[in-house]
Design a protein around this motif. Sequence first.
Motif, PDB file in Angstrom:
ATOM      1  N   ARG A  62       0.860  -1.192   0.000  1.00  0.00           N
ATOM      2  CA  ARG A  62       0.000   0.000   0.000  1.00  0.00           C
ATOM      3  C   ARG A  62       0.889   1.232   0.000  1.00  0.00           C
ATOM      4  NH1 ARG A  62      -5.161   0.179   0.615  1.00  0.00           N
ATOM      5  NH2 ARG A  62      -5.431  -1.846   1.621  1.00  0.00           N
ATOM      6  N   TYR A  63       0.908   1.946  -1.092  1.00  0.00           N
ATOM      7  CA  TYR A  63       1.804   3.072  -1.248  1.00  0.00           C
ATOM      8  C   TYR A  63       1.018   4.296  -1.679  1.00  0.00           C
ATOM      9  CZ  TYR A  63       4.648  -1.043  -1.283  1.00  0.00           C
ATOM     10  OH  TYR A  63       5.178  -2.260  -0.947  1.00  0.00           O
ATOM     11  N   GLN A 101      -0.943   0.975 -11.521  1.00  0.00           N
ATOM     12  CA  GLN A 101      -1.998   0.070 -11.948  1.00  0.00           C
ATOM     13  C   GLN A 101      -1.843  -0.247 -13.427  1.00  0.00           C
ATOM     14  OE1 GLN A 101      -5.822   1.812 -10.980  1.00  0.00           O
ATOM     15  NE2 GLN A 101      -5.847   0.852  -8.946  1.00  0.00           N
ATOM     16  N   PHE A 109       1.378   4.468  -6.505  1.00  0.00           N
ATOM     17  CA  PHE A 109       1.472   3.058  -6.856  1.00  0.00           C
ATOM     18  C   PHE A 109       1.101   2.943  -8.332  1.00  0.00           C
ATOM     19  CE2 PHE A 109      -3.071   1.940  -6.993  1.00  0.00           C
ATOM     20  CZ  PHE A 109      -3.624   3.053  -6.371  1.00  0.00           C
ATOM     21  N   ARG A 120       1.797  -5.102  -5.995  1.00  0.00           N
ATOM     22  CA  ARG A 120       1.338  -6.331  -5.333  1.00  0.00           C
ATOM     23  C   ARG A 120       1.594  -7.554  -6.204  1.00  0.00           C
ATOM     24  NH1 ARG A 120      -4.358  -4.499  -2.393  1.00  0.00           N
ATOM     25  NH2 ARG A 120      -3.499  -2.566  -1.526  1.00  0.00           N
TER      26      ARG A 120
HETATM   27  P1  ATP Z   1      -7.812  -2.011  -1.134  1.00  0.00           P
HETATM   28  O1  ATP Z   1      -9.089  -2.606  -0.668  1.00  0.00           O
HETATM   29  O2  ATP Z   1      -6.629  -2.926  -0.969  1.00  0.00           O
HETATM   30  O3  ATP Z   1      -7.569  -0.633  -0.613  1.00  0.00           O
HETATM   31  P2  ATP Z   1      -9.001  -0.880  -3.490  1.00  0.00           P
HETATM   32  O4  ATP Z   1     -10.346  -1.480  -3.555  1.00  0.00           O
HETATM   33  O5  ATP Z   1      -8.851   0.492  -2.924  1.00  0.00           O
HETATM   34  O6  ATP Z   1      -7.976  -1.873  -2.728  1.00  0.00           O
HETATM   35  P3  ATP Z   1      -8.907  -0.565  -6.354  1.00  0.00           P
HETATM   36  O7  ATP Z   1      -9.294   0.854  -6.338  1.00  0.00           O
HETATM   37  O8  ATP Z   1      -9.885  -1.586  -6.772  1.00  0.00           O
HETATM   38  O9  ATP Z   1      -8.298  -0.950  -4.911  1.00  0.00           O
HETATM   39  O10 ATP Z   1      -7.555  -0.717  -7.211  1.00  0.00           O
HETATM   40  C1  ATP Z   1      -7.244  -1.923  -7.927  1.00  0.00           C
HETATM   41  C2  ATP Z   1      -5.964  -2.547  -7.393  1.00  0.00           C
HETATM   42  O11 ATP Z   1      -4.940  -1.591  -7.225  1.00  0.00           O
HETATM   43  C3  ATP Z   1      -6.110  -3.173  -6.011  1.00  0.00           C
HETATM   44  O12 ATP Z   1      -6.669  -4.437  -6.091  1.00  0.00           O
HETATM   45  C4  ATP Z   1      -4.681  -3.221  -5.550  1.00  0.00           C
HETATM   46  O13 ATP Z   1      -4.014  -4.347  -6.102  1.00  0.00           O
HETATM   47  C5  ATP Z   1      -4.096  -1.967  -6.151  1.00  0.00           C
HETATM   48  N1  ATP Z   1      -4.003  -0.877  -5.144  1.00  0.00           N
HETATM   49  C6  ATP Z   1      -5.006  -0.089  -4.694  1.00  0.00           C
HETATM   50  N2  ATP Z   1      -4.547   0.827  -3.830  1.00  0.00           N
HETATM   51  C7  ATP Z   1      -3.202   0.614  -3.730  1.00  0.00           C
HETATM   52  C8  ATP Z   1      -2.132   1.248  -3.010  1.00  0.00           C
HETATM   53  N3  ATP Z   1      -2.361   2.293  -2.221  1.00  0.00           N
HETATM   54  N4  ATP Z   1      -0.881   0.754  -3.148  1.00  0.00           N
HETATM   55  C9  ATP Z   1      -0.626  -0.304  -3.953  1.00  0.00           C
HETATM   56  N5  ATP Z   1      -1.590  -0.929  -4.673  1.00  0.00           N
HETATM   57  C10 ATP Z   1      -2.857  -0.484  -4.568  1.00  0.00           C
END
Ligand code: ATP
Length: 432
Positions: A116-117, A122, A120, A305
């Motif tokens: 969690r950064y 996507q 990050f 991740r």
């Molecule tokens: P979480 O429940 O872990 O906060 P999210 O529902 O906020 O995830 P999404 O908005 O669906 O996440 O984003 C899609 C993907 O991006 C997540 O499944 C995760 O793998 C990644 N992701 C989301 N937030 C972060 C973050 N702060 N740092 C790293 N990876 C992230």
Amino acid sequence: MNDILPPESSRWQWLEDAVRRVMARHAFRNVRLPIMEHTALFVRGIGEVTDIVEKEMYAFEDRADQHGRAEHLALRPEGTAGLVRATVEHNLLYDGGKRLYYMGPMFRRERPQRGRYRQFHQIGAEALGFGGPEVDAELILLAVALWRELGIQNWRLELNSLGQPEERRAHRAALIAYFEQHAEQLDEDARRRLHSNPLRILDTKNPAMQALAEGAPKLMDYLGEASLAHFKAVQAILDANGVPWRLNPRLVRGLDYYNLTVFEFITESLGAQGTICGGGRYDYLIEQIGGKPAPAVGWALGVERVLELLKEEGVTPPEAVPDAYAVVPDAASLPQVMAVLAQLRAAGVAVQMHASADPAQGMGSFKSQFKKADASGARFALIFGADELARGEVALKPLRAVPGQEGAPAQQLCPLADLAGLAARIQSPLAA
Ligand code: ATP
Ligand code: MG
């Protein structure tokens, strides 16, 4: 926010290359979108009562222009809103549906921890303008194909259907009634969301509220025939493809814009930050952003991740190393040597050239150059000795044992007149 440096960056490139291959096989095409958008786009698109918009967005007021007007801008917290904005702005759906993907940084003000950064990355895939369940399934199968290409095995797929807005309204009323009956068990977040977004209470991470959320009315019981048929059709395609999935009636996703199918890929190997990819259908977002109504479905995966999971699973991408390291004992040879290297590189050979830190000290001893050649990971040293150069030759010395052959392979002299032959020898996997 992390710096991504070698050798870690070669793992990123390896993953991105795999993504490009898999996307191309599914006929998804690449888009590159701005990192900043108007804040209002995310508020409208993601939803006002969401973690992202309430507390995670890096939003600011820009400097005022000469009329005193300042724009409200935000670093993008996710990619879908911007993609939909671009779709509407460029009328991308005028000649039918589009399959698109993006990769890039996203920004959320969260408490940094493993997985969690605040900056990050996507990778997202979106199919816009297609309403059928086969495209929901195609998106899920695309992600499965990517896990296979990367060598990731430890994942499970969770599915749910959020139905249509009118079905959610009926469920919402039942949900509010249920939570009101148990008001004393609600935490602060839940109390705040009770009347604005009660569905999100089901997504709570508070262990004290798990039992309450578990016993809440299930949206599935409020779905009509068409929604159920859509959901069943997605499941049938996954089953026919041998893709295991499980129903998670509490899966609601953190963003407001979803309807019908929603899904997450989750791994047990990463602890609390186990969701590696999430997505679903968002048939009303394009209209909400100002476009002609059109259905859409997509997902986004978290690159950090997925890379962490690859490590956990022992998948080691090949490291990017040069084919050859050029040892240059005499600085006077550099002009001639560099002309040779340019030709080898044009023929596709990856060459790292020795260079000295301090030109006043010359090129450095033969021994120290050789040490560098070895440390570079290159399979060959190209030794440009002054005598060999004068005879129109270069020495090619293997630095690694050749699989299946005994002993250290011998050094060979190669004519500079035949650089194509030299390049071929360096690039041959069995070269010695
Ligand atoms: P979480 O429940 O872990 O906060 P999210 O529902 O906020 O995830 P999404 O908005 O669906 O996440 O984003 C899609 C993907 O991006 C997540 O499944 C995760 O793998 C990644 N992701 C989301 N937030 C972060 C973050 N702060 N740092 C790293 N990876 C992230
Ligand atoms: Mg989140």
